[in-house]
Enzyme design. Sequence first.
Site, PDB file in Angstrom:
ATOM      1  CD  GLU B 115      49.411  45.338  42.500  1.00  0.00           C
ATOM      2  OE1 GLU B 115      48.977  45.234  43.655  1.00  0.00           O
ATOM      3  OE2 GLU B 115      48.938  46.122  41.674  1.00  0.00           O
ATOM      4  CD  GLU B 135      45.585  42.165  44.565  1.00  0.00           C
ATOM      5  OE1 GLU B 135      45.616  41.110  43.899  1.00  0.00           O
ATOM      6  OE2 GLU B 135      46.606  42.780  44.891  1.00  0.00           O
TER       7      GLU B 135
END
Lengths: 252, 244
Positions: B115, B135
């Site tokens: 990210e 995730e």
Amino acid sequence: MTRSSVLLEKRDAIARIVLNRPAMGNAIDSALAHELRDACRDVVEDDDVTVAVITGAGQSFCQGSAGFSGLTPGVIAERQVACAIADIPKPTIAAMNGDALGQGLELALACDLRVAAEGARLGLTQILEGTMPWDGGTQRLPRAVPRGIALEMILTGKTIDAREALAIGLVTRVAAPGELDATVGELAAKLAASAPIAGRYAKEAIHQGMDLPLSHALRLEADLAVLLHTSSDRSEGIRAFLEKRTPRFKGG
Amino acid sequence: MSAFETILFESKDGVALVTLNRPKVLNAYNVQMRDDLYEALGLIDADDEIRVVVFRGAGDRAFCAGADLTEFGTAPSQAIARQVRFERDVWGRLLGLRQPVIAAVHGYCLGSGMEIALACDLRIASADARFGLPETSLGMIPAAGGTQTLPRIVGPSWALDAQLTGRTIDAREALRIGLVNRIVDQGGPFDEAARLAAHLASRDPAAVRTAKEAVVRGLDTTLDRGLDIERRLALRMALRSAEN
């Protein structure tokens, strides 16, 4: 109610919706559209289902809309079905076992992931019949592939093969002949192994967020991420990671 | 040069270099790194001498392997977690930088690490780079902007495929789907990133910043408004040239 045009099979947490008019190339008429909407509703309401796969019986995924004499508001209202697929909050996979043309490709575009069998042809061919895509194609295709490519496909009605579809990102996997079921089964199992709520929230964050300005979209992501702190599956996921074992998600 | 615990921060010849520096734990992102980055990004934003920013990871094995779950797994409460996310908005700060930002990625680039790379403008990767957002397989979703930045970079098809499966993307695939701009076949990606940074730093800084602003703001609105933004920014540049 007997479903004949659409089959709904469930195994473990995975539902398979099968377009089942192989003699007609699974072309969509109002009966099929009606049954497909019912199947989608069933998938939405069944808490044991966490992933849905849509595929076709026989040689085709879906050859498009079954013949109608003219495109009328009534035809559109009766046969539009892509939104029922897009509204499923759980991850969905289009398993294109064969051609996905016209409205058939519009159904696939309403899914999250698209897999095509080698040899399948894909296209929004409505322009060749003097109409235009009317089940979401003009909106979902340019959001799935670069705008210039989408315009060319929609304006010329040309079809592309599975390899080209992979190159432009219209599908993210191509399966060799005879291996589609295995490829899709593995993919669906992978999705089903994730925490169900996390999968739903990730889907929601991407689809809703892409329709928002970035700053609002980031707040949506943060809110969903914090809301996930309340789920027992998140605690289990972290525990399992730290203990180096496979998590056991319960969907809570 | 300034002293941070988890990052190295240096600035030279118009290029700021941020090195994620916890190599023993594959540069895992933790609370201290969040605070260090938040502060460093504030310095970068305020410093007109800095024309370009480069991010990289220390050590041989990773850009950043993700968040340190021993720290982020246990927030005091949901309300506080949310409050902190918005008060120490490190991702908003990174995405809001006026200077172009380059990520030089090698090895593992996972979860929060990916990210960080996604919040940069350009990504240069070595052939051994491995990207992934795992995730959902841990019961979470990406929370450092990944659900928004990834689909805006590679389109929703690839973003959904990567995020819902949590699978790993190697450097070749990353190049093919547009996740990275370039791959460096031999050696690390840093030299190439430094060359590109020096090139960008040699350009008129106002032109570089304004071009970035036009693209970033324009893509976040309708085409009509985007064209209007471009027109106003170009006019501003033209007036400035006339004054000089």
